[in-house]
Motif scaffolding. Structure first.
Motif, PDB file in Angstrom:
ATOM      1  N   SER A  83      21.939  26.995   4.667  1.00 41.19           N
ATOM      2  CA  SER A  83      22.658  26.280   5.726  1.00 41.19           C
ATOM      3  C   SER A  83      23.752  27.147   6.331  1.00 41.19           C
ATOM      4  O   SER A  83      23.934  27.182   7.552  1.00 41.19           O
ATOM      5  N   GLY A 138      21.561  21.701   8.198  1.00 40.13           N
ATOM      6  CA  GLY A 138      22.796  21.399   7.489  1.00 40.13           C
ATOM      7  C   GLY A 138      22.566  20.502   6.288  1.00 40.13           C
ATOM      8  O   GLY A 138      23.301  20.557   5.304  1.00 40.13           O
ATOM      9  N   TYR A 169      29.837  19.021   7.657  1.00 34.04           N
ATOM     10  CA  TYR A 169      28.645  18.413   8.241  1.00 34.04           C
ATOM     11  C   TYR A 169      29.016  17.266   9.184  1.00 34.04           C
ATOM     12  O   TYR A 169      28.471  17.156  10.283  1.00 34.04           O
TER      13      TYR A 169
END
Length: 143
Positions: free
Chosen positions: A23, A45, A105
């Protein structure tokens, strides 16, 4: 039960490190290449977010059933580096890392500029990864 959660927590750590690294690198390259942030990028993500949250749940259970966790607290805990690592440092730094990854995130979902969305992921995931790597009980992991 203790042994099962110990193995789950130990082996899931590999998946967490790989997921966060993927990620992080994907977001870093996305920001450097000035790509548009898409739903596919948001899903990348999740490669770091989901295993990290599962690891947190397994770690919390382990913390309360392990003889090295909460039951290890006492007057000797702070004086012994190994006891302090398992009872305080590893869980606390791990929790902070999970919070940072979750914030990164969540921020990426709310920001409108693509480059800043990527930046939110690679900065928070990178800090979270460094924190996780700093508190892994390497002596137990490598033996």
């Amino acid at each position: 039960m203790y042994t099962g959660f110990l193995h789950l927590h130990s082996y899931l750590a590999y998946l967490v490190i790989i997921g966060i690294t993927i990620s992080f690198l994907y977001a870093l390259f996305g920001a450097l290449s000035n790509r548009e942030f898409t739903a596919k990028d948001q899903k990348f993500g999740l490669f770091g977010l989901i295993p990290t949250h599962i690891q947190l749940l397994a770690g919390l259970v382990l913390y309360f059933v392990s003889p090295l966790g909460v039951s290890n607290f006492g007057s000797h805990t702070m004086g012994d580096a190994t006891s302090r690592l398992y009872a305080l440092e590893h869980p606390l730094v791990g929790l902070i890392a999970v919070i940072l990854i979750t914030v990164g995130y969540s921020r990426a979902k709310k920001i409108s500029v693509s480059r800043n969305r990527y930046r939110s992921i690679y900065v928070f995931y990178g800090i979270g990864l460094l924190l996780i790597l700093s508190r892994i009980p390497w002596a137990a992991w490598l033996s």
